[in-house]
Design a protein around this motif. Structure first.
Motif, PDB file in Angstrom:
ATOM      1  N   GLY A  55       0.827  -1.268  -0.112  1.00 31.31           N
ATOM      2  CA  GLY A  55       0.024   0.001  -0.060  1.00 31.31           C
ATOM      3  C   GLY A  55       0.843   1.148   0.083  1.00 31.31           C
ATOM      4  O   GLY A  55       2.201   1.092  -0.145  1.00 31.31           O
ATOM      5  N   ASN A  56       0.136   2.304   0.159  1.00 28.84           N
ATOM      6  CA  ASN A  56       0.920   3.825   0.241  1.00 28.84           C
ATOM      7  C   ASN A  56       1.595   4.010  -1.150  1.00 28.84           C
ATOM      8  O   ASN A  56       2.721   4.552  -1.043  1.00 28.84           O
ATOM      9  N   GLY A  57       1.089   3.574  -2.011  1.00 33.35           N
ATOM     10  CA  GLY A  57       1.642   3.817  -3.244  1.00 33.35           C
ATOM     11  C   GLY A  57       2.771   2.787  -3.962  1.00 33.35           C
ATOM     12  O   GLY A  57       3.406   3.219  -4.843  1.00 33.35           O
ATOM     13  N   VAL A  58       3.193   1.735  -3.029  1.00 37.41           N
ATOM     14  CA  VAL A  58       4.175   0.834  -3.551  1.00 37.41           C
ATOM     15  C   VAL A  58       3.534   0.169  -4.644  1.00 37.41           C
ATOM     16  O   VAL A  58       4.349   0.048  -5.795  1.00 37.41           O
ATOM     17  N   LEU A  59       2.349  -0.502  -4.730  1.00 32.87           N
ATOM     18  CA  LEU A  59       1.840  -0.887  -5.561  1.00 32.87           C
ATOM     19  C   LEU A  59       0.317  -0.296  -5.776  1.00 32.87           C
ATOM     20  O   LEU A  59       0.141   0.072  -6.897  1.00 32.87           O
TER      21      LEU A  59
END
Length: 140
Positions: A55-59
């Motif tokens: 989450g948080n923009g990683v994927l």
């Protein structure tokens, strides 16, 4: 459509998945402003740390694990919770899962459901639903 919600096991991992194809389409959608989430019936807790790490923009933007929130697919409430965490209404989201019962649960909540059987077919269907051309570059 403004949101994409995907199952993890069976879609992004495991039998019948092709993580490269599906992470490419997730990246392309995020590049054009589509919010994204993983929704999994994972038991959560400490063992869910790896999934939460996506989450948080990683994927994706958000990760919702059923064990962490006390409800599971196909309960329509978990789809509404996930859409809410994306800042969207369920009717603005597409949900992808390899289990038809979970796709029906998403549809009952107002989402558009995609039954994942083949990664290429799922990617093609997502490109159509989100009006992405085949030549849209992936930006990370």
């Amino acid at each position: 459509m403004q949101g994409l919600v995907v199952d993890f096991g069976g879609v992004l991992a495991g039998s019948g998945s092709d993580r490269a194809v599906l992470t490419e389409i997730i990246g392309a959608l995020r590049a054009v402003g589509v919010r994204s989430a993983i929704l999994s019936n994972d038991p959560g807790g400490p063992a869910g740390a790896e999934l939460r790490g996506l989450g948080n923009g990683v994927l994706v933007d958000e990760v919702v694990l059923s064990g962490d929130v006390g409800m599971a697919k196909p309960d329509p409430r978990i789809y509404r919770l996930t859409a809410d965490r994306l800042g969207l209404a369920p009717v603005d989201c597409v949900f992808v899962d390899d289990l038809a019962v979970n796709v029906r649960g998403a549809a009952a909540s107002g989402m558009v459901g995609v039954h994942h059987v083949d990664p290429e077919a799922t990617a093609t269907e997502l490109r159509i639903l989100f009006d992405l051309g085949q030549g849209v570059p992936v930006q990370w």
